[in-house]
Design a protein around this motif. Structure first.
Motif, PDB file in Angstrom:
ATOM      1  N   UNK A   1      43.578  27.448  39.864  1.00  0.00           N
ATOM      2  CA  UNK A   1      44.549  26.814  40.762  1.00  0.00           C
ATOM      3  C   UNK A   1      45.028  27.777  41.855  1.00  0.00           C
ATOM      4  N   UNK A   2      44.931  29.088  41.618  1.00  0.00           N
ATOM      5  CA  UNK A   2      45.356  30.080  42.598  1.00  0.00           C
ATOM      6  C   UNK A   2      44.221  30.512  43.522  1.00  0.00           C
ATOM      7  N   UNK A   3      43.003  30.141  43.225  1.00  0.00           N
ATOM      8  CA  UNK A   3      41.832  30.676  43.934  1.00  0.00           C
ATOM      9  C   UNK A   3      41.116  29.589  44.723  1.00  0.00           C
ATOM     10  N   UNK A   4      40.400  29.986  45.776  1.00  0.00           N
ATOM     11  CA  UNK A   4      39.587  28.998  46.503  1.00  0.00           C
ATOM     12  C   UNK A   4      38.550  28.377  45.565  1.00  0.00           C
ATOM     13  N   UNK A   5      38.239  27.122  45.775  1.00  0.00           N
ATOM     14  CA  UNK A   5      37.319  26.410  44.890  1.00  0.00           C
ATOM     15  C   UNK A   5      35.938  27.025  44.796  1.00  0.00           C
ATOM     16  N   UNK A   6      35.447  27.601  45.871  1.00  0.00           N
ATOM     17  CA  UNK A   6      34.095  28.166  45.874  1.00  0.00           C
ATOM     18  C   UNK A   6      34.061  29.630  45.443  1.00  0.00           C
ATOM     19  N   UNK A   7      35.191  30.183  45.057  1.00  0.00           N
ATOM     20  CA  UNK A   7      35.243  31.605  44.713  1.00  0.00           C
ATOM     21  C   UNK A   7      34.783  31.842  43.278  1.00  0.00           C
ATOM     22  N   UNK A   8      33.722  32.579  43.089  1.00  0.00           N
ATOM     23  CA  UNK A   8      33.164  33.008  41.811  1.00  0.00           C
ATOM     24  C   UNK A   8      33.123  31.888  40.765  1.00  0.00           C
ATOM     25  N   UNK A   9      32.364  30.836  41.025  1.00  0.00           N
ATOM     26  CA  UNK A   9      32.301  29.731  40.055  1.00  0.00           C
ATOM     27  C   UNK A   9      31.686  30.147  38.719  1.00  0.00           C
ATOM     28  N   UNK A  10      30.903  31.213  38.701  1.00  0.00           N
ATOM     29  CA  UNK A  10      30.253  31.675  37.468  1.00  0.00           C
ATOM     30  C   UNK A  10      31.248  32.238  36.458  1.00  0.00           C
ATOM     31  N   UNK A  11      32.495  32.509  36.862  1.00  0.00           N
ATOM     32  CA  UNK A  11      33.480  33.119  35.966  1.00  0.00           C
ATOM     33  C   UNK A  11      34.255  32.104  35.139  1.00  0.00           C
ATOM     34  N   UNK A  12      34.012  30.834  35.324  1.00  0.00           N
ATOM     35  CA  UNK A  12      34.672  29.823  34.493  1.00  0.00           C
ATOM     36  C   UNK A  12      36.087  29.518  34.942  1.00  0.00           C
ATOM     37  N   UNK A  13      37.001  29.385  33.950  1.00  0.00           N
ATOM     38  CA  UNK A  13      38.371  28.941  34.225  1.00  0.00           C
ATOM     39  C   UNK A  13      39.249  30.004  34.862  1.00  0.00           C
ATOM     40  N   UNK A  14      38.913  31.271  34.699  1.00  0.00           N
ATOM     41  CA  UNK A  14      39.746  32.338  35.256  1.00  0.00           C
ATOM     42  C   UNK A  14      38.908  33.523  35.683  1.00  0.00           C
ATOM     43  N   UNK A  15      39.460  34.292  36.608  1.00  0.00           N
ATOM     44  CA  UNK A  15      38.784  35.489  37.108  1.00  0.00           C
ATOM     45  C   UNK A  15      39.707  36.672  36.841  1.00  0.00           C
ATOM     46  N   UNK A  16      39.115  37.763  36.357  1.00  0.00           N
ATOM     47  CA  UNK A  16      39.919  38.958  36.076  1.00  0.00           C
ATOM     48  C   UNK A  16      40.696  39.398  37.306  1.00  0.00           C
ATOM     49  N   UNK A  17      41.905  39.853  37.103  1.00  0.00           N
ATOM     50  CA  UNK A  17      42.800  40.223  38.200  1.00  0.00           C
ATOM     51  C   UNK A  17      42.258  41.386  39.015  1.00  0.00           C
ATOM     52  N   UNK A  18      41.608  42.354  38.366  1.00  0.00           N
ATOM     53  CA  UNK A  18      41.092  43.490  39.128  1.00  0.00           C
ATOM     54  C   UNK A  18      39.998  43.067  40.107  1.00  0.00           C
ATOM     55  N   UNK A  19      39.197  42.072  39.736  1.00  0.00           N
ATOM     56  CA  UNK A  19      38.146  41.572  40.624  1.00  0.00           C
ATOM     57  C   UNK A  19      38.768  40.829  41.803  1.00  0.00           C
ATOM     58  N   UNK A  20      39.773  39.991  41.528  1.00  0.00           N
ATOM     59  CA  UNK A  20      40.437  39.233  42.592  1.00  0.00           C
ATOM     60  C   UNK A  20      41.122  40.178  43.577  1.00  0.00           C
ATOM     61  N   UNK A  21      41.816  41.183  43.066  1.00  0.00           N
ATOM     62  CA  UNK A  21      42.520  42.126  43.943  1.00  0.00           C
ATOM     63  C   UNK A  21      41.520  42.899  44.790  1.00  0.00           C
ATOM     64  N   UNK A  22      40.411  43.339  44.215  1.00  0.00           N
ATOM     65  CA  UNK A  22      39.393  44.068  44.982  1.00  0.00           C
ATOM     66  C   UNK A  22      38.767  43.174  46.048  1.00  0.00           C
ATOM     67  N   UNK A  23      38.501  41.922  45.706  1.00  0.00           N
ATOM     68  CA  UNK A  23      37.912  41.008  46.687  1.00  0.00           C
ATOM     69  C   UNK A  23      38.920  40.618  47.771  1.00  0.00           C
ATOM     70  N   UNK A  24      40.182  40.536  47.420  1.00  0.00           N
ATOM     71  CA  UNK A  24      41.220  40.274  48.417  1.00  0.00           C
ATOM     72  C   UNK A  24      41.352  41.463  49.364  1.00  0.00           C
ATOM     73  N   UNK A  25      41.288  42.656  48.815  1.00  0.00           N
ATOM     74  CA  UNK A  25      41.387  43.879  49.606  1.00  0.00           C
ATOM     75  C   UNK A  25      40.219  44.010  50.589  1.00  0.00           C
ATOM     76  N   UNK A  26      39.038  43.654  50.161  1.00  0.00           N
ATOM     77  CA  UNK A  26      37.842  43.816  50.996  1.00  0.00           C
ATOM     78  C   UNK A  26      37.553  42.611  51.881  1.00  0.00           C
ATOM     79  N   UNK A  27      38.197  41.480  51.615  1.00  0.00           N
ATOM     80  CA  UNK A  27      37.935  40.271  52.386  1.00  0.00           C
ATOM     81  C   UNK A  27      36.878  39.386  51.770  1.00  0.00           C
TER      82      UNK A  27
END
Length: 149
Positions: free
Chosen positions: A52-78
């Motif tokens: 619910x917090x992430x774009x729909x097309x963002x890392x669909x292979x991760x299932x219901x949730x994505x680890x916070x460290x991955x999200x923060x790194x991807x947010x930092x890099x764009x």
């Protein structure tokens, strides 16, 4: 109003709006950078972001949730923005560059408009005028003024 003053006014306004826009994104980059530097302290590997917090097309292979460290790194890099992430980062870099350029322009144009008067008043290393003995004696001879209502 002279053309130079008009130019300075336009550049100052442009610098203000570019700086405010860039500052918001810069705060995001700074916050995510700190989080990445201290990921162990924040235990980012143990926390997850729900879909619910992430774009729909963002890392669909991760299932219901994505680890916070991955999200923060991807947010930092764009990378969280997907295909538009690269152009978004290019726009942000351009805005930062223009903000710096307008700031430098203001510094140069501002000094040339005000001339020596401003540089002498602002300069921390400008020599102070010497107080002569006669001026000091005159100021000591004056009686203090009393303010009355």
């Amino acid at each position: 109003m002279s053309a130079r003053r008009t130019l300075v006014r336009v550049i100052r306004r442009l610098h203000l709006y570019l700086g405010l826009g860039a500052a918001l994104y810069f705060m995001l980059i700074a916050a995510t950078g700190v989080a990445l530097n201290h990921r162990e302290g924040f235990h980012l590997e143990e926390h997850y972001f729900t879909r619910s917090w992430l774009p729909g097309s963002y890392r669909p292979q991760d299932g219901d949730g994505v680890r916070a460290d991955i999200v923060v790194a991807d947010l930092h890099s764009g990378l969280i923005f997907g295909k538009v992430g690269g152009p978004v980062m290019d726009v942000v870099a351009t805005v930062w560059f223009l903000s710096l350029l307008t700031g430098l322009s203001l510094a140069v144009l501002g000094r040339s408009i005000h001339g020596a008067r401003t540089t002498a008043a602002v300069s921390p290393i400008a020599p102070r005028p010497a107080i002569t003995a006669s001026a000091r004696d005159e100021s000591e001879e004056r009686e203090p003024q009393v303010l009355r209502k």
